[in-house]
Design a protein around this motif. Structure first.
Motif, mmCIF file in Angstrom:
data_model
loop_
_atom_site.group_PDB
_atom_site.id
_atom_site.type_symbol
_atom_site.label_atom_id
_atom_site.label_comp_id
_atom_site.label_asym_id
_atom_site.label_seq_id
_atom_site.Cartn_x
_atom_site.Cartn_y
_atom_site.Cartn_z
ATOM 1 N N LEU A 1 12.186 7.852 -18.310
ATOM 2 C CA LEU A 1 12.893 8.432 -17.172
ATOM 3 C C LEU A 1 12.851 9.939 -17.353
ATOM 4 C CD1 LEU A 1 16.202 7.253 -15.520
ATOM 5 C CD2 LEU A 1 15.638 9.666 -15.761
ATOM 6 N N GLU A 2 12.150 10.607 -16.476
ATOM 7 C CA GLU A 2 11.992 12.056 -16.567
ATOM 8 C C GLU A 2 12.379 12.699 -15.243
ATOM 9 O OE1 GLU A 2 8.146 13.215 -17.964
ATOM 10 O OE2 GLU A 2 8.197 11.836 -19.686
ATOM 11 N N THR A 3 12.745 13.961 -15.311
ATOM 12 C CA THR A 3 13.100 14.711 -14.107
ATOM 13 C C THR A 3 12.294 16.009 -14.063
ATOM 14 O OG1 THR A 3 14.932 15.916 -15.155
ATOM 15 C CG2 THR A 3 15.451 13.772 -14.152
ATOM 16 N N PHE A 4 12.073 16.488 -12.865
ATOM 17 C CA PHE A 4 11.411 17.781 -12.699
ATOM 18 C C PHE A 4 11.780 18.342 -11.328
ATOM 19 C CE2 PHE A 4 8.482 14.548 -11.159
ATOM 20 C CZ PHE A 4 8.020 15.063 -9.958
ATOM 21 N N GLU A 5 11.679 19.642 -11.224
ATOM 22 C CA GLU A 5 11.978 20.320 -9.964
ATOM 23 C C GLU A 5 10.703 20.915 -9.380
ATOM 24 O OE1 GLU A 5 14.954 23.211 -10.994
ATOM 25 O OE2 GLU A 5 16.593 21.863 -10.443
ATOM 26 N N VAL A 6 10.650 20.955 -8.061
ATOM 27 C CA VAL A 6 9.584 21.694 -7.382
ATOM 28 C C VAL A 6 10.236 22.572 -6.325
ATOM 29 C CG1 VAL A 6 7.823 19.936 -7.784
ATOM 30 C CG2 VAL A 6 9.156 19.867 -5.684
ATOM 31 N N PHE B 1 14.849 18.144 -6.551
ATOM 32 C CA PHE B 1 15.068 17.566 -7.871
ATOM 33 C C PHE B 1 14.501 16.148 -7.847
ATOM 34 C CE2 PHE B 1 17.535 15.164 -10.994
ATOM 35 C CZ PHE B 1 17.447 15.996 -12.112
ATOM 36 N N ASN B 2 13.532 15.886 -8.683
ATOM 37 C CA ASN B 2 12.809 14.625 -8.644
ATOM 38 C C ASN B 2 13.056 13.807 -9.903
ATOM 39 O OD1 ASN B 2 10.886 15.134 -6.170
ATOM 40 N ND2 ASN B 2 10.834 16.991 -7.415
ATOM 41 N N ILE B 3 13.115 12.509 -9.715
ATOM 42 C CA ILE B 3 13.278 11.570 -10.821
ATOM 43 C C ILE B 3 12.073 10.638 -10.817
ATOM 44 C CG2 ILE B 3 14.747 9.796 -11.855
ATOM 45 C CD1 ILE B 3 17.078 10.938 -10.181
ATOM 46 N N GLY C 1 16.176 13.035 -6.153
ATOM 47 C CA GLY C 1 17.503 12.762 -6.679
ATOM 48 C C GLY C 1 18.374 14.004 -6.624
ATOM 49 N N ARG C 2 19.426 13.979 -7.402
ATOM 50 C CA ARG C 2 20.284 15.161 -7.509
ATOM 51 C C ARG C 2 20.538 15.429 -8.989
ATOM 52 N NH1 ARG C 2 24.248 11.178 -6.097
ATOM 53 N NH2 ARG C 2 25.993 11.215 -7.558
ATOM 54 N N SER C 3 20.751 16.670 -9.319
ATOM 55 C CA SER C 3 20.820 17.079 -10.719
ATOM 56 C C SER C 3 22.207 16.941 -11.317
ATOM 57 C CB SER C 3 20.344 18.527 -10.855
ATOM 58 O OG SER C 3 21.108 19.384 -10.019
ATOM 59 N N THR C 4 23.213 16.680 -10.501
ATOM 60 C CA THR C 4 24.582 16.554 -11.003
ATOM 61 C C THR C 4 25.177 15.216 -10.592
ATOM 62 O OG1 THR C 4 25.560 17.570 -9.021
ATOM 63 C CG2 THR C 4 24.940 19.039 -10.834
ATOM 64 N N THR D 1 20.615 10.418 -12.224
ATOM 65 C CA THR D 1 19.966 9.528 -13.189
ATOM 66 C C THR D 1 20.916 8.452 -13.710
ATOM 67 O OG1 THR D 1 20.445 11.115 -14.962
ATOM 68 C CG2 THR D 1 18.285 11.267 -13.900
ATOM 69 N N ASP D 2 22.167 8.800 -13.921
ATOM 70 C CA ASP D 2 23.119 7.811 -14.444
ATOM 71 C C ASP D 2 23.311 6.658 -13.461
ATOM 72 O OD1 ASP D 2 23.460 9.203 -16.773
ATOM 73 O OD2 ASP D 2 25.349 10.148 -16.184
ATOM 74 N N GLU D 3 23.336 6.968 -12.171
ATOM 75 C CA GLU D 3 23.468 5.908 -11.164
ATOM 76 C C GLU D 3 22.268 4.977 -11.193
ATOM 77 O OE1 GLU D 3 26.146 8.418 -7.877
ATOM 78 O OE2 GLU D 3 23.964 8.254 -7.660
ATOM 79 N N LEU D 4 21.083 5.559 -11.283
ATOM 80 C CA LEU D 4 19.869 4.738 -11.324
ATOM 81 C C LEU D 4 19.863 3.824 -12.546
ATOM 82 C CD1 LEU D 4 17.102 7.285 -10.260
ATOM 83 C CD2 LEU D 4 17.794 5.246 -9.006
#
Length: 368
Positions: free
Chosen positions: A287-292, A357-359, A220-223, A269-272
């Motif tokens: 619904l969680e997010t994380f970065e790698v 950025f992962n959702i 996803g994207r963070s913004t 996340t808002d779009e999803l």
């Protein structure tokens, strides 16, 4: 996404690209495992069916194709043991991807899969885990009505069913949403993703039992504003820059470059949430997010440098993107393209390191 039809890569580059893309995928699976485990526990708190039917959508054909299935079966077995519950007598596993996926490569890994499973849960249980392949697009129906208890997909749902048709006229010189967004480009991508993800949810709602569970992991994207996005989309821009180089050197025609766009969309996340709520077949449980890091290698394995990271990231992207690029442009300059791409990534890393950025979303199908 199928990455096994890169028929014209030399053997060394093919091996490197597969290995590095596999490293990224496994890192993401492990990061998302907590949500998966909690979802299994939530489902199991009401008891498991005698035959637990689960599907992995977009399974591909690399070494991680069965790694995820092993995690799910192990998770169910461990939870049942801990809570003194009856575990399923049988598991029916459906592995889905597009028809050109190399399912034979997946099936060749099943003996090792069953051997590992036997060590974890015992021979009687492992013998009753039945695996089959299901070719087809997950934007269409794949399974009988009310047949699935659990659905999983990792790094697949951000792929679109097609490139938005409007882009041909409005996104020349780019292959994704650029920083300076030409009018209509973001809207074309977002509208296509909305149609596709809505169809995905609707198809799964027809195929899953009431209160069935689904876990999705996607890039996803963070913004909310795509123009302010500093995530992995930088990598797509650098790939466009590398293709520009090929145009300047006369290796590809400019009109071919102008007609190429990536069939991918990184949502926020808002779009999803809005699409899930609008489609109205599922409730969101987590619904969680994380970065790698884009270079997912263990810091202790090697001494990293911008140059080695640039090559690693380029190979990761190559494993996924080359089938599309070779289909559109031909395969005669792929090695040169990704050598140039590695240089551009290396130069970018001297300023900042892009991240994925992962959702990860856990959903429950509503009762009918």
């Amino acid at each position: 996404m199928d990455v096994v039809n890169v028929l014209h890569m030399n053997a060394e580059n093919r091996k490197c690209s597969y290995a590095e893309n596999s490293t990224l995928q496994k890192t993401v699976i492990l990061k998302a495992r907590k949500v998966l485990e909690e979802t299994i526990k939530d489902y199991g708190s009401h008891g498991f069916p005698q035959c637990f039917k689960l599907a992995d959508l977009g399974c591909s054909s690399g070494p991680n194709s069965l790694f995820l299935i092993a995690n799910i079966v192990d998770g169910v077995h461990a939870f049942c043991q801990k809570k003194n519950l009856k575990a399923p007598d049988e598991y029916q596993v459906f592995l889905n991807d597009l028809p050109n996926n190399d399912f034979n490569a997946v099936f060749k890994m099943t003996p090792q899969f069953y051997s590992n499973l036997e060590n974890e849960i015992g021979p009687e249980k492992s013998e009753k885990c039945f695996i089959c392949g299901v070719p087809g697009s997950f934007y269409k129906r794949l399974f009988p009505s009310d047949s699935l208890h659990f659905v999983h997909s990792s790094y697949s749902v951000h792929w679109l069913s097609q490139v938005p048709r409007e882009l041909l006229d409005i996104n020349k010189g780019n292959i994704y949403i650029p920083k300076v967004n030409p009018a209509g480009v973001y809207e074309a991508y977002f509208n296509q993703f909305t149609r596709d993800f809505t169809a995905f949810l609707h198809m799964r709602s027809e195929e899953m039992v009431s209160k069935g569970r689904m876990v999705l992991t996607l890039i996803g994207r963070s913004t909310a504003d795509p123009a302010c996005n500093n995530d992995c989309c930088h990598l797509y821009g650098l790939l466009a820059k590398s293709l520009h180089d090929m145009v300047a050197e006369g290796l590809i025609h400019e009109e071919d470059f102008n007609s190429f766009n990536l069939p991918i969309y990184t949502s926020c996340t808002d779009e999803l949430k809005a699409i899930i709520e609008s489609e109205n077949s599922f409730t969101i449980d987590r619904l969680e997010t994380f970065e790698v890091n884009c270079d997912t290698r263990d810091e202790n394995e090697k001494i990293k440098s911008d140059e080695s990271s640039g090559r690693f990231i380029a190979n990761t992207i190559r494993a996924v993107m080359e089938p599309m690029l070779a289909s559109h442009f031909g395969n005669t300059f792929m090695d040169k393209l990704f050598e140039r791409y590695a240089m551009h990534v290396t130069e970018h890393l001297s300023r900042e390191e892009p991240k994925y950025f992962n959702i990860v979303i856990s959903l429950t199908k509503k009762c009918k």
